[in-house]
Enzyme design. Sequence first.
Site, short mmCIF file in Angstrom:
data_model
loop_
_atom_site.label_atom_id
_atom_site.label_comp_id
_atom_site.label_asym_id
_atom_site.label_seq_id
_atom_site.Cartn_x
_atom_site.Cartn_y
_atom_site.Cartn_z
N TRP A 1 -7.37 -6.61 5.84
CA TRP A 1 -5.89 -7.07 5.68
C TRP A 1 -5.55 -8.37 6.40
CZ3 TRP A 1 -2.87 -4.73 1.95
CH2 TRP A 1 -3.17 -3.70 1.37
N TYR B 1 -5.87 6.81 -8.76
CA TYR B 1 -7.02 5.98 -8.43
C TYR B 1 -8.23 6.36 -8.85
CZ TYR B 1 -4.23 3.58 -4.66
OH TYR B 1 -3.41 2.54 -4.03
N CYS C 1 0.76 -0.97 -0.04
CA CYS C 1 -0.03 -0.03 0.10
C CYS C 1 0.76 1.35 0.07
CB CYS C 1 -0.95 -0.03 1.25
SG CYS C 1 -1.86 1.46 1.57
N THR D 1 -8.45 0.02 7.05
CA THR D 1 -7.06 0.54 6.17
C THR D 1 -5.85 0.44 7.03
OG1 THR D 1 -7.58 2.71 6.89
CG2 THR D 1 -8.76 2.21 5.06
N VAL D 2 -4.98 0.33 6.17
CA VAL D 2 -3.63 0.58 6.65
C VAL D 2 -2.95 2.01 5.91
CG1 VAL D 2 -3.03 -2.00 6.74
CG2 VAL D 2 -2.42 -1.01 4.68
#
Length: 360
Positions: free
Chosen positions: A93, A191, A60, A127-128
């Site tokens: 994740w 994105y 990521c 999220t990370v």
Amino acid sequence: MSQATSTEHSTKGAYVHSGEEFNRDTNYIEDRILRGGDNPRAGRWPVEPGRYRLIAARACPWANRTIIVRRLLGLEDAISLGLPGPTHDARSWTFDLDEGGADPVLGIERLQQAYFKRFPNYPRGITVPAIVDVASGAVVTNNYAQITLDFSTEWTDFHREGAPELYPEHLREEMAAVNKRVFTEVNNGVYRCGFAGSQQAYDKAYDRLWTAMDWLEERLSGQRYLMGGTITEADVRLFTTLVRFDPVYHGHFKCNRSKLSELPALWGYARDLFQTSGFGDTVDFVQIKQHYYIVHEDVNPTQIVPQGPDLSNWLEPHGREALGGSPFGNGTAPGPVRPGEQVTAGHNPLYPVQDPGDGE
């Protein structure tokens, strides 16, 4: 994972919505870890070495930022690092790279468990990067833009000797404007191209991206780094997009006016950073490609991961020294990557696969 479970938690439909532009959800957990923080219930957590674990997948770009800044500043002893695998389903994740499929410190299989520990049925994306309070196992924050700034300003008592000044006060106003444009038009711009739900949305995103890339090409033609003669937070934020550009964004996200390697200033700049300790030695190209091509079922329904491109050119001379400047200013480069945090051999030209005969 069974096929039924895989289908049940597929990411199909999660990224591309027909007829729509891609709009990123930027509502994050805004708690901060502060020097003098005294009230976690109010979102003010104390700086305390050993208390927190940074969960950051190498795949990521937003998480890659935190790995770079942690390494540049020498915060490895103060903040431990957990590394999820490169792929995930619609839930979370996972720690499938670790023995037994669980993070060795937190003991969890999914990052989702740390979010739910604090916010049961957390409604947004898992999220990370995320910082987790080790003792409670609960997430503290996932506000990636603030995390790296706080590493620079709130954790100074634990910086290594010679740590660079990544967020100098005299540059903060100008840097804020640069960072904003880089985020909206480049970091997130790729994105918007890749997840566009219509030709019109894609065309608009593509034009915005390349207007910004041309601006960066011009800016970096006359100075070594984004803010002048030394590395700053701004360079970290741009680098993690540039290093993914040719392997992923050019083809997978249709950002294909030019390859990065065809843009003289940006390509030289990206190689300059890649060859600087703390940047390229955090990058896992194999995990990056696995993540984008496998997880984004909307964009790549076959989930086939391409073998190319050849990455050996990242080690070619960049010639950026001619512009002057010094990467770390009055500081020094970080030391070698510590054992256990090194990129897998063969996943990055800085980590070649060892010949079995070497050393004999």
